[in-house]
Design a protein around this motif. Sequence first.
Motif, mmCIF file in Angstrom:
data_model
loop_
_atom_site.group_PDB
_atom_site.id
_atom_site.type_symbol
_atom_site.label_atom_id
_atom_site.label_comp_id
_atom_site.label_asym_id
_atom_site.label_seq_id
_atom_site.Cartn_x
_atom_site.Cartn_y
_atom_site.Cartn_z
ATOM 1 N N LEU A 254 -25.554 64.032 -58.087
ATOM 2 C CA LEU A 254 -26.524 64.323 -56.958
ATOM 3 C C LEU A 254 -25.722 64.112 -55.549
ATOM 4 O O LEU A 254 -25.817 64.800 -54.591
ATOM 5 C CB LEU A 254 -27.450 63.390 -56.803
ATOM 6 C CG LEU A 254 -28.650 63.601 -58.019
ATOM 7 C CD1 LEU A 254 -29.662 62.453 -58.000
ATOM 8 C CD2 LEU A 254 -29.120 65.031 -58.022
ATOM 9 N N GLU A 255 -24.580 63.172 -55.420
ATOM 10 C CA GLU A 255 -23.664 63.153 -54.059
ATOM 11 C C GLU A 255 -22.787 64.114 -54.245
ATOM 12 O O GLU A 255 -22.758 64.829 -52.923
ATOM 13 C CB GLU A 255 -22.865 61.711 -54.478
ATOM 14 C CG GLU A 255 -23.428 60.577 -54.314
ATOM 15 C CD GLU A 255 -22.753 59.250 -54.788
ATOM 16 O OE1 GLU A 255 -21.521 59.522 -55.192
ATOM 17 O OE2 GLU A 255 -23.378 58.218 -54.704
ATOM 18 N N ALA A 256 -22.450 64.949 -55.175
ATOM 19 C CA ALA A 256 -21.758 66.011 -54.950
ATOM 20 C C ALA A 256 -22.809 67.294 -54.534
ATOM 21 O O ALA A 256 -22.148 68.036 -53.694
ATOM 22 C CB ALA A 256 -21.230 66.769 -56.375
ATOM 23 N N CYS A 257 -23.870 67.336 -54.988
ATOM 24 C CA CYS A 257 -24.812 68.283 -54.386
ATOM 25 C C CYS A 257 -24.861 68.091 -53.099
ATOM 26 O O CYS A 257 -25.088 69.211 -52.209
ATOM 27 C CB CYS A 257 -26.035 68.204 -55.047
ATOM 28 S SG CYS A 257 -26.086 68.891 -57.037
ATOM 29 N N ARG A 258 -25.111 67.010 -52.435
ATOM 30 C CA ARG A 258 -25.460 66.696 -51.114
ATOM 31 C C ARG A 258 -24.010 66.833 -50.297
ATOM 32 O O ARG A 258 -24.189 67.759 -49.168
ATOM 33 C CB ARG A 258 -25.679 65.193 -50.678
ATOM 34 C CG ARG A 258 -27.247 64.966 -50.980
ATOM 35 C CD ARG A 258 -27.733 63.506 -50.685
ATOM 36 N NE ARG A 258 -27.189 62.551 -51.525
ATOM 37 C CZ ARG A 258 -27.833 62.103 -52.917
ATOM 38 N NH1 ARG A 258 -28.961 62.773 -53.091
ATOM 39 N NH2 ARG A 258 -27.435 61.324 -53.663
ATOM 40 N N LYS B 107 -36.392 68.511 -66.518
ATOM 41 C CA LYS B 107 -37.338 68.880 -65.284
ATOM 42 C C LYS B 107 -36.722 67.760 -64.114
ATOM 43 O O LYS B 107 -36.557 68.219 -62.974
ATOM 44 C CB LYS B 107 -38.705 68.781 -65.349
ATOM 45 C CG LYS B 107 -39.216 69.728 -66.328
ATOM 46 C CD LYS B 107 -40.620 69.850 -66.598
ATOM 47 C CE LYS B 107 -41.089 71.015 -67.578
ATOM 48 N NZ LYS B 107 -42.336 70.930 -67.844
ATOM 49 N N GLU B 108 -36.990 66.339 -64.380
ATOM 50 C CA GLU B 108 -36.601 65.408 -63.543
ATOM 51 C C GLU B 108 -35.036 65.621 -62.975
ATOM 52 O O GLU B 108 -35.058 65.554 -61.683
ATOM 53 C CB GLU B 108 -36.817 64.079 -64.044
ATOM 54 C CG GLU B 108 -36.628 62.850 -63.126
ATOM 55 C CD GLU B 108 -36.580 61.584 -63.988
ATOM 56 O OE1 GLU B 108 -35.723 60.772 -63.533
ATOM 57 O OE2 GLU B 108 -37.696 61.462 -64.534
ATOM 58 N N ALA B 109 -34.255 65.900 -63.659
ATOM 59 C CA ALA B 109 -32.820 65.865 -63.256
ATOM 60 C C ALA B 109 -32.810 67.273 -62.440
ATOM 61 O O ALA B 109 -32.053 67.168 -61.386
ATOM 62 C CB ALA B 109 -31.898 66.235 -64.313
ATOM 63 N N LEU B 110 -33.483 68.345 -62.804
ATOM 64 C CA LEU B 110 -33.323 69.585 -61.837
ATOM 65 C C LEU B 110 -34.115 69.559 -60.375
ATOM 66 O O LEU B 110 -33.630 70.108 -59.593
ATOM 67 C CB LEU B 110 -34.157 70.817 -62.574
ATOM 68 C CG LEU B 110 -33.237 71.223 -63.804
ATOM 69 C CD1 LEU B 110 -34.093 72.040 -64.709
ATOM 70 C CD2 LEU B 110 -32.134 72.209 -63.217
ATOM 71 N N GLU B 111 -34.987 68.578 -60.557
ATOM 72 C CA GLU B 111 -35.776 68.354 -59.256
ATOM 73 C C GLU B 111 -34.816 67.574 -58.232
ATOM 74 O O GLU B 111 -34.723 67.784 -57.102
ATOM 75 C CB GLU B 111 -36.998 67.506 -59.516
ATOM 76 C CG GLU B 111 -38.265 68.615 -60.333
ATOM 77 C CD GLU B 111 -39.343 67.511 -60.625
ATOM 78 O OE1 GLU B 111 -39.463 66.518 -60.434
ATOM 79 O OE2 GLU B 111 -40.091 68.205 -61.145
ATOM 80 N N GLY B 112 -34.246 66.408 -59.038
ATOM 81 C CA GLY B 112 -33.193 65.829 -57.996
ATOM 82 C C GLY B 112 -31.895 66.743 -57.565
ATOM 83 O O GLY B 112 -31.526 66.591 -56.362
ATOM 84 N N ILE B 113 -31.646 67.543 -58.668
ATOM 85 C CA ILE B 113 -30.448 68.412 -58.107
ATOM 86 C C ILE B 113 -31.074 69.230 -56.832
ATOM 87 O O ILE B 113 -30.366 69.632 -55.943
ATOM 88 C CB ILE B 113 -30.048 69.426 -59.142
ATOM 89 C CG1 ILE B 113 -29.190 68.219 -60.085
ATOM 90 C CG2 ILE B 113 -29.138 70.369 -58.810
ATOM 91 C CD1 ILE B 113 -28.765 68.918 -61.557
ATOM 92 N N SER B 114 -32.213 69.965 -56.970
ATOM 93 C CA SER B 114 -32.652 70.790 -55.878
ATOM 94 C C SER B 114 -32.848 70.134 -54.605
ATOM 95 O O SER B 114 -32.484 70.637 -53.700
ATOM 96 C CB SER B 114 -34.336 71.134 -56.660
ATOM 97 O OG SER B 114 -34.550 72.198 -55.660
#
Length: 155
Positions: free
Chosen positions: A93-97, A141-148
Amino acid sequence: MGMKENFTPEEWENLLNLPYAVSMTIMVAAPSVMGAWGETKAMIQEPAHLAAESGSALVGLLLAGMQSKAKDLIKEQQNLWKHDQAGYRTKTLEACRAAAAALSKVPPEEARAYKKWVLAIGLKVAGAAKEHGVAVSDPEKEALEGISAALGISG
């Protein structure tokens, strides 16, 4: 094509690694011995399939870089997960941000295409194997929502 020059070497590496980090995050969200092959196959094949659909110069450039060292990039993500299973999702998630911030250096349509591409890869990996009889499990789904959310994509 001078798009790569918009990014620092660290930012570029993050953009190259992120599709595999997202894939691994989805795979470990709801591990399935029976589904591991399908999810791994999706992680390997979908970046190229989805890149063709994106129509993005940036995605095409990154895909070319990924393909030449895919095995090493995947192995790196597997090792990162093995060494820090509890913190792996947080790091993704840090890498996504970080990717979302770096993408402010390119035209908005290129940034949007990259983000959608990464999320689409995650969706394909999530749907590649059924867990408990469903195509995409609640943990996925939870992981995808966090990534999104971390990428700054709504919905």
